[in-house]
Motif scaffolding. Structure first.
Motif, mmCIF file in Angstrom:
data_model
loop_
_atom_site.group_PDB
_atom_site.id
_atom_site.type_symbol
_atom_site.label_atom_id
_atom_site.label_comp_id
_atom_site.label_asym_id
_atom_site.label_seq_id
_atom_site.Cartn_x
_atom_site.Cartn_y
_atom_site.Cartn_z
ATOM 1 N N LYS A 102 41.650 26.503 35.924
ATOM 2 C CA LYS A 102 42.019 26.744 37.322
ATOM 3 C C LYS A 102 43.476 27.163 37.494
ATOM 4 C CE LYS A 102 37.940 25.306 38.618
ATOM 5 N NZ LYS A 102 36.906 26.319 38.958
ATOM 6 N N VAL A 103 44.299 26.890 36.496
ATOM 7 C CA VAL A 103 45.730 27.186 36.603
ATOM 8 C C VAL A 103 46.058 28.359 35.692
ATOM 9 C CG1 VAL A 103 48.068 26.291 36.334
ATOM 10 C CG2 VAL A 103 46.218 24.755 37.066
ATOM 11 N N SER A 104 46.609 29.403 36.262
ATOM 12 C CA SER A 104 46.951 30.583 35.472
ATOM 13 C C SER A 104 48.092 30.271 34.517
ATOM 14 C CB SER A 104 47.354 31.737 36.389
ATOM 15 O OG SER A 104 48.473 31.373 37.182
ATOM 16 N N ALA A 105 48.208 31.050 33.473
ATOM 17 C CA ALA A 105 49.281 30.859 32.489
ATOM 18 C C ALA A 105 50.637 30.885 33.195
ATOM 19 C CB ALA A 105 49.208 31.931 31.421
ATOM 20 N N GLY A 106 51.435 29.863 32.977
ATOM 21 C CA GLY A 106 52.732 29.782 33.628
ATOM 22 C C GLY A 106 52.651 29.371 35.072
ATOM 23 N N GLY A 107 51.462 28.921 35.503
ATOM 24 C CA GLY A 107 51.259 28.556 36.894
ATOM 25 C C GLY A 107 52.075 27.345 37.309
ATOM 26 N N THR A 108 52.423 27.294 38.597
ATOM 27 C CA THR A 108 53.264 26.219 39.119
ATOM 28 C C THR A 108 52.460 25.263 39.996
ATOM 29 O OG1 THR A 108 53.914 27.623 40.977
ATOM 30 C CG2 THR A 108 55.349 27.611 39.041
ATOM 31 N N ALA A 109 51.234 25.017 39.646
ATOM 32 C CA ALA A 109 50.364 24.154 40.440
ATOM 33 C C ALA A 109 50.882 22.720 40.477
ATOM 34 C CB ALA A 109 48.955 24.173 39.856
ATOM 35 N N THR A 110 50.552 22.029 41.578
ATOM 36 C CA THR A 110 50.814 20.595 41.673
ATOM 37 C C THR A 110 49.505 19.879 41.352
ATOM 38 O OG1 THR A 110 50.369 20.728 44.051
ATOM 39 C CG2 THR A 110 52.666 20.784 43.343
ATOM 40 N N ILE A 111 49.581 18.912 40.434
ATOM 41 C CA ILE A 111 48.389 18.254 39.915
ATOM 42 C C ILE A 111 48.548 16.745 40.034
ATOM 43 C CG2 ILE A 111 46.906 17.948 37.885
ATOM 44 C CD1 ILE A 111 48.025 20.615 36.822
ATOM 45 N N LEU A 112 47.484 16.067 40.459
ATOM 46 C CA LEU A 112 47.470 14.615 40.567
ATOM 47 C C LEU A 112 46.356 14.048 39.704
ATOM 48 C CD1 LEU A 112 48.268 11.881 41.887
ATOM 49 C CD2 LEU A 112 46.641 12.440 43.721
ATOM 50 N N ASP A 113 46.708 13.067 38.879
ATOM 51 C CA ASP A 113 45.733 12.351 38.056
ATOM 52 C C ASP A 113 45.559 10.949 38.628
ATOM 53 O OD1 ASP A 113 44.119 11.380 35.979
ATOM 54 O OD2 ASP A 113 45.847 10.906 34.710
ATOM 55 N N LEU A 114 44.355 10.658 39.113
ATOM 56 C CA LEU A 114 44.069 9.367 39.719
ATOM 57 C C LEU A 114 43.566 8.372 38.675
ATOM 58 C CD1 LEU A 114 42.176 10.521 42.945
ATOM 59 C CD2 LEU A 114 44.444 9.476 42.868
ATOM 60 N N GLY A 115 44.098 7.159 38.692
ATOM 61 C CA GLY A 115 43.680 6.156 37.730
ATOM 62 C C GLY A 115 44.035 6.572 36.319
ATOM 63 N N THR A 116 45.296 6.832 36.094
ATOM 64 C CA THR A 116 45.724 7.508 34.863
ATOM 65 C C THR A 116 45.515 6.701 33.591
ATOM 66 O OG1 THR A 116 47.505 8.864 33.957
ATOM 67 C CG2 THR A 116 48.144 6.743 34.917
ATOM 68 N N GLY A 117 45.503 5.362 33.668
ATOM 69 C CA GLY A 117 45.278 4.560 32.466
ATOM 70 C C GLY A 117 46.356 4.796 31.416
ATOM 71 N N SER A 118 45.945 5.250 30.236
ATOM 72 C CA SER A 118 46.890 5.539 29.155
ATOM 73 C C SER A 118 47.760 6.746 29.450
ATOM 74 C CB SER A 118 46.137 5.784 27.849
ATOM 75 O OG SER A 118 45.373 6.971 27.929
ATOM 76 N N GLY A 119 47.415 7.487 30.505
ATOM 77 C CA GLY A 119 48.149 8.709 30.824
ATOM 78 C C GLY A 119 47.672 9.907 30.044
#
Length: 278
Positions: A102-119
């Motif tokens: 979903k994110v193009s190469a070099g894309g500046t998207a904002t991403i959220l990981d819910l319940g990250t656990g170990s990360g």
């Protein structure tokens, strides 16, 4: 009493699989499997023999190898794991693949990981998509300690937040993609009291309900935090694909996507939310 590498492995193989025996002995000796094979007659010290025997006993009792080693590979990188977090699994790598699509190469998207656990998801995305701004949240303070350690050790820039799903996020936050591997095992599922799962954090495995409670909450709440046209992607149980699709449709998501793992089982679903938050 000390023993040779070959003798120690031979005795352990009567109790645990050979590959696990090699991993545990290699961990004790801080040597790779190829070294063990080339040094079969090498003698262990008494301390090494005792450490190895203790690990074998813990494995016989069912404790996961990942916890005994203190690490597990995910997307080609080693992640520290403790009993405070779920052990990263290969099928979860599918979520990383989907976000990268979903994110193009070099894309500046904002991403959220819910319940990250170990990360493992957030850290991997931050490293694979270095121009993206990645945030992660978890309700468990102990899990956040592990996740922050993994990010620092692997050199990933991730903004971590403490809270119950979206509750810990800064007001006004907005994301292009939200990804989650929530607890989706139903309460009373026999798998929860069998095998490795007995040792993993229960709240990260089950919602203590029908297995869909956390997914319902995430799907219903995500639109408030998504930019127009943003994507929600999440992992779910092997038998929850249709329920996940219906929840996404009911919440107003479009372009519903569902993806199978390497075994051909649909384990990840998602959709796009095109309605502006304004």
């Amino acid at each position: 009493m000390s023993a040779s590498v070959a003798a120690a492995l031979g005795a352990a193989r009567a109790r645990i699989p050979p590959v696990e025996a090699r991993l545990l002995l290699g961990h004790v000796l801080r040597r790779p499997a190829v070294w063990l094979e080339a040094h079969r007659e090498e003698m262990l010290s008494e301390a090494q023999s005792e450490s190895f025997a203790a690990l074998v006993a813990r494995r016989v009792a069912g404790e996961p190898v990942a916890y005994l080693l203190g690490s597990r590979e995910f997307y080609g990188r080693g992640f520290v794991v403790t009993p405070a977090v779920l052990i990263p699994r290969p099928e979860t790598e599918l979520l990383v693949d989907l976000v990268r699509e979903k994110v193009s190469a070099g894309g500046t998207a904002t991403i959220l990981d819910l319940g990250t656990g170990s990360g493992c998801i957030a850290v991997t995305l931050a490293l694979e998509l270095p121009q993206a701004a990645v945030s992660a949240v978890d309700v468990s303070p102990a899990a956040l300690v592990v996740a922050r350690d993994n990010a620092a050790r692997l050199g990933a820039r991730v903004a971590f937040h403490a809270g119950d799903w979206f509750a810990g996020l800064p007001a006004g936050s907005c994301y292009d993609l939200i990804v989650a591997n929530p607890p989706y095992v139903a309460a009373g599922d026999p798998h929860l009291v069998a095998g490795d799962l007995r040792f993993e954090p229960l709240d990260a495995l089950t919602d203590h309900a029908d297995g869909l409670a956390a997914i319902r909450r995430i799907v219903a709440t995500a639109p408030r935090w998504l930019a127009a046209g943003g994507w929600l992607l999440f992992e779910h149980g092997y038998d929850q694909a249709e329920a996940a699709r219906m929840l996404l449709v009911a919440a107003g998501f479009t372009e519903i996507v569902q993806h199978a793992d390497l075994a051909g089982i649909v384990r990840a679903s998602g959709g796009r939310y095109c309605i502006s938050r304004e």
